[in-house]
Design a protein around this motif. Structure first.
Motif, PDB file in Angstrom:
ATOM      1  N   ALA A 195       0.856  -1.195   0.000  1.00  0.00           N
ATOM      2  CA  ALA A 195       0.000   0.000   0.000  1.00  0.00           C
ATOM      3  C   ALA A 195       0.886   1.238   0.000  1.00  0.00           C
ATOM      4  O   ALA A 195       1.057   1.939   1.009  1.00  0.00           O
ATOM      5  CB  ALA A 195      -0.920  -0.009   1.215  1.00  0.00           C
ATOM      6  N   ILE A 196       1.473   1.517  -1.164  1.00  0.00           N
ATOM      7  CA  ILE A 196       2.353   2.665  -1.329  1.00  0.00           C
ATOM      8  C   ILE A 196       1.722   3.611  -2.356  1.00  0.00           C
ATOM      9  O   ILE A 196       0.775   3.242  -3.051  1.00  0.00           O
ATOM     10  CB  ILE A 196       3.751   2.219  -1.808  1.00  0.00           C
ATOM     11  CG1 ILE A 196       3.656   1.501  -3.157  1.00  0.00           C
ATOM     12  CG2 ILE A 196       4.409   1.302  -0.767  1.00  0.00           C
ATOM     13  CD1 ILE A 196       5.010   1.109  -3.744  1.00  0.00           C
ATOM     14  N   PRO A 197       2.199   4.859  -2.450  1.00  0.00           N
ATOM     15  CA  PRO A 197       1.636   5.776  -3.449  1.00  0.00           C
ATOM     16  C   PRO A 197       1.625   5.158  -4.843  1.00  0.00           C
ATOM     17  O   PRO A 197       2.591   4.523  -5.261  1.00  0.00           O
ATOM     18  CB  PRO A 197       2.567   6.983  -3.374  1.00  0.00           C
ATOM     19  CG  PRO A 197       3.050   6.985  -1.955  1.00  0.00           C
ATOM     20  CD  PRO A 197       3.226   5.533  -1.612  1.00  0.00           C
ATOM     21  N   GLY A 198       0.493   5.305  -5.517  1.00  0.00           N
ATOM     22  CA  GLY A 198       0.334   4.732  -6.852  1.00  0.00           C
ATOM     23  C   GLY A 198      -0.263   3.342  -6.850  1.00  0.00           C
ATOM     24  O   GLY A 198      -0.638   2.815  -7.908  1.00  0.00           O
ATOM     25  N   ALA A 199      -0.381   2.706  -5.673  1.00  0.00           N
ATOM     26  CA  ALA A 199      -0.955   1.368  -5.597  1.00  0.00           C
ATOM     27  C   ALA A 199      -2.472   1.428  -5.804  1.00  0.00           C
ATOM     28  O   ALA A 199      -3.125   2.416  -5.498  1.00  0.00           O
ATOM     29  CB  ALA A 199      -0.641   0.726  -4.247  1.00  0.00           C
ATOM     30  N   THR A 200      -3.004   0.325  -6.348  1.00  0.00           N
ATOM     31  CA  THR A 200      -4.456   0.204  -6.527  1.00  0.00           C
ATOM     32  C   THR A 200      -5.021  -0.660  -5.411  1.00  0.00           C
ATOM     33  O   THR A 200      -4.541  -1.771  -5.157  1.00  0.00           O
ATOM     34  CB  THR A 200      -4.791  -0.426  -7.886  1.00  0.00           C
ATOM     35  OG1 THR A 200      -4.292   0.422  -8.929  1.00  0.00           O
ATOM     36  CG2 THR A 200      -6.300  -0.586  -8.056  1.00  0.00           C
ATOM     37  N   LEU A 201      -6.059  -0.134  -4.753  1.00  0.00           N
ATOM     38  CA  LEU A 201      -6.755  -0.858  -3.695  1.00  0.00           C
ATOM     39  C   LEU A 201      -8.137  -1.261  -4.182  1.00  0.00           C
ATOM     40  O   LEU A 201      -8.777  -0.523  -4.939  1.00  0.00           O
ATOM     41  CB  LEU A 201      -6.914   0.020  -2.452  1.00  0.00           C
ATOM     42  CG  LEU A 201      -5.655   0.638  -1.843  1.00  0.00           C
ATOM     43  CD1 LEU A 201      -6.030   1.534  -0.678  1.00  0.00           C
ATOM     44  CD2 LEU A 201      -4.687  -0.452  -1.389  1.00  0.00           C
ATOM     45  N   GLU A 202      -8.565  -2.432  -3.753  1.00  0.00           N
ATOM     46  CA  GLU A 202      -9.957  -2.824  -4.005  1.00  0.00           C
ATOM     47  C   GLU A 202     -10.681  -2.881  -2.676  1.00  0.00           C
ATOM     48  O   GLU A 202     -10.277  -3.609  -1.770  1.00  0.00           O
ATOM     49  CB  GLU A 202     -10.054  -4.171  -4.707  1.00  0.00           C
ATOM     50  CG  GLU A 202     -11.509  -4.560  -5.015  1.00  0.00           C
ATOM     51  CD  GLU A 202     -11.606  -5.757  -5.933  1.00  0.00           C
ATOM     52  OE1 GLU A 202     -11.663  -5.551  -7.162  1.00  0.00           O
ATOM     53  OE2 GLU A 202     -11.621  -6.893  -5.397  1.00  0.00           O
ATOM     54  N   TYR A 203     -11.745  -2.093  -2.579  1.00  0.00           N
ATOM     55  CA  TYR A 203     -12.589  -2.087  -1.388  1.00  0.00           C
ATOM     56  C   TYR A 203     -13.837  -2.920  -1.657  1.00  0.00           C
ATOM     57  O   TYR A 203     -14.390  -2.897  -2.758  1.00  0.00           O
ATOM     58  CB  TYR A 203     -13.010  -0.664  -1.035  1.00  0.00           C
ATOM     59  CG  TYR A 203     -11.871   0.232  -0.611  1.00  0.00           C
ATOM     60  CD1 TYR A 203     -11.324   0.147   0.665  1.00  0.00           C
ATOM     61  CD2 TYR A 203     -11.344   1.174  -1.485  1.00  0.00           C
ATOM     62  CE1 TYR A 203     -10.287   0.979   1.066  1.00  0.00           C
ATOM     63  CE2 TYR A 203     -10.309   2.014  -1.104  1.00  0.00           C
ATOM     64  CZ  TYR A 203      -9.782   1.912   0.169  1.00  0.00           C
ATOM     65  OH  TYR A 203      -8.755   2.732   0.555  1.00  0.00           O
ATOM     66  N   CYS A 204     -14.259  -3.641  -0.645  1.00  0.00           N
ATOM     67  CA  CYS A 204     -15.481  -4.436  -0.767  1.00  0.00           C
ATOM     68  C   CYS A 204     -16.331  -4.219   0.484  1.00  0.00           C
ATOM     69  O   CYS A 204     -15.856  -4.430   1.600  1.00  0.00           O
ATOM     70  CB  CYS A 204     -15.156  -5.912  -0.933  1.00  0.00           C
ATOM     71  SG  CYS A 204     -16.627  -6.929  -1.227  1.00  0.00           S
ATOM     72  N   ILE A 205     -17.568  -3.778   0.277  1.00  0.00           N
ATOM     73  CA  ILE A 205     -18.509  -3.584   1.375  1.00  0.00           C
ATOM     74  C   ILE A 205     -19.497  -4.751   1.343  1.00  0.00           C
ATOM     75  O   ILE A 205     -20.236  -4.933   0.366  1.00  0.00           O
ATOM     76  CB  ILE A 205     -19.241  -2.238   1.252  1.00  0.00           C
ATOM     77  CG1 ILE A 205     -18.208  -1.101   1.288  1.00  0.00           C
ATOM     78  CG2 ILE A 205     -20.267  -2.083   2.362  1.00  0.00           C
ATOM     79  CD1 ILE A 205     -18.776   0.256   0.987  1.00  0.00           C
ATOM     80  N   ILE A 206     -19.483  -5.550   2.414  1.00  0.00           N
ATOM     81  CA  ILE A 206     -20.283  -6.763   2.504  1.00  0.00           C
ATOM     82  C   ILE A 206     -21.506  -6.482   3.380  1.00  0.00           C
ATOM     83  O   ILE A 206     -21.364  -6.112   4.547  1.00  0.00           O
ATOM     84  CB  ILE A 206     -19.473  -7.915   3.112  1.00  0.00           C
ATOM     85  CG1 ILE A 206     -18.182  -8.148   2.312  1.00  0.00           C
ATOM     86  CG2 ILE A 206     -20.296  -9.189   3.197  1.00  0.00           C
ATOM     87  CD1 ILE A 206     -17.196  -9.070   3.010  1.00  0.00           C
ATOM     88  N   VAL A 207     -22.701  -6.656   2.814  1.00  0.00           N
ATOM     89  CA  VAL A 207     -23.947  -6.436   3.557  1.00  0.00           C
ATOM     90  C   VAL A 207     -24.642  -7.780   3.721  1.00  0.00           C
ATOM     91  O   VAL A 207     -24.982  -8.438   2.728  1.00  0.00           O
ATOM     92  CB  VAL A 207     -24.865  -5.444   2.827  1.00  0.00           C
ATOM     93  CG1 VAL A 207     -26.120  -5.183   3.664  1.00  0.00           C
ATOM     94  CG2 VAL A 207     -24.133  -4.129   2.559  1.00  0.00           C
ATOM     95  N   SER A 208     -24.867  -8.188   4.969  1.00  0.00           N
ATOM     96  CA  SER A 208     -25.472  -9.482   5.268  1.00  0.00           C
ATOM     97  C   SER A 208     -26.768  -9.289   6.035  1.00  0.00           C
ATOM     98  O   SER A 208     -26.885  -8.378   6.859  1.00  0.00           O
ATOM     99  CB  SER A 208     -24.522 -10.347   6.100  1.00  0.00           C
ATOM    100  OG  SER A 208     -23.290 -10.555   5.420  1.00  0.00           O
TER     101      SER A 208
END
Length: 284
Positions: A195-208
């Protein structure tokens, strides 16, 4: 007269629903045409009508007389405070209609009591006076003798009768988890990315939605992004699935990004089901 719960069971409602109906039958058991004044009261605690316990109050209570089809319709049924000119041995279906507050848990109960009071002497379209018993000895005219049973909240032989019905809440029970995964970075690519500058993150919001809950409808997810990341255009996917707590790369492209916030509406989430909103951002 008698007032009776015409449903025979509680009315199941969801938090925030409006115009929810409990159904009663009012019967004129006398041998004269009578009006019947109607009143509805909320219960405060104690036993409800169907082996349950009152725990909340419904709002905006109204009383309607049915037009004869047995189904509530605010456009064809009549909003009333009394039943007009009910013939001897005749019955009317009466609806108590109310709104349900939003913040309620499954199993919450609102008990309501409908009371009818015998009235006489009014012409068609006007409510008569409260009926009184004939005093003293037998007269040469028509004597009035109260023969009503005790109701839910009234006494025997009082010229009125009452019955309870209730609403029981069946609600969704949602929980939310947000996860993040580093997809790649400008130094390591996809091999052990950091997780450094320029990195791509994928966020996932899980609703149960919990087991045994009502289906959740109209579930909207909104996630404001911090200034340290930049949203990746057209990267939001809705209604994805989860395996062993990990978001899968599925779902349908959708959602919006506006004013720094990712938003999307999920499909209905049944009990024991899970759906996701997934998107990507880069670290500034």
């Amino acid at each position: 007269m008698t007032v009776a719960d015409a449903d025979g069971a509680t009315t199941t409602v969801s938090p925030g629903e409006n115009n929810m109906v409990t159904k009663f039958t009012v019967t004129n058991s006398s041998n004269a045409v009578l009006d019947f004044g109607l009143a509805v009261a909320q219960q405060t605690g104690n036993a409800g009508a169907h082996s349950n316990t009152d725990s909340f109050d419904a709002t905006n209570l109204r009383i309607y007389v049915d037009n004869g089809d047995g189904v509530f319709n605010s456009g064809t049924d009549t909003l009333v405070s009394y039943i007009d000119e009910l013939a001897a041995d005749a019955s009317k279906t009466v609806f108590v209609v109310s709104d349900i507050p939003l913040s309620l848990a499954t199993g919450s109960v609102a008990a309501v009591t409908l009371t009818a009071t015998a009235r006489e002497g009014g012409t068609s379209g006007s409510q008569g006076n409260v009926v009184t018993q004939t005093s003293g000895a037998n007269t040469s005219g028509m004597d009035t003798v109260f023969a009503d049973a005790g109701g839910a909240t009234d006494a025997q032989y009082d010229g009125m009768h009452s019955a309870k019905d209730d609403y029981t809440v069946f609600a969704a029970a949602l929980s939310v988890i947000k996860t993040s995964t580093v997809i790649n970075d400008p130094v390591n690519g996809t091999t052990n990315p950091k997780a450094i500058p320029g990195a791509t993150l994928e966020y996932c919001i899980i609703v149960s939605n919990a087991a045994g809950s009502a289906t959740a409808t109209g579930v909207t997810v909104s996630d404001p992004l911090p200034s340290t990341v930049t949203y990746v255009a057209d990267s939001t996917y809705l209604n994805g699935s989860v395996t062993s707590g990990v978001c899968n790369s599925d779902g349908s492209l959708g959602g919006t990004f506006s004013a720094g916030t990712v938003s999307g509406t999920l499909s209905n989430i049944a009990a024991s089901d899970t759906k996701t909103l997934r998107f990507r951002a880069t670290i500034n």
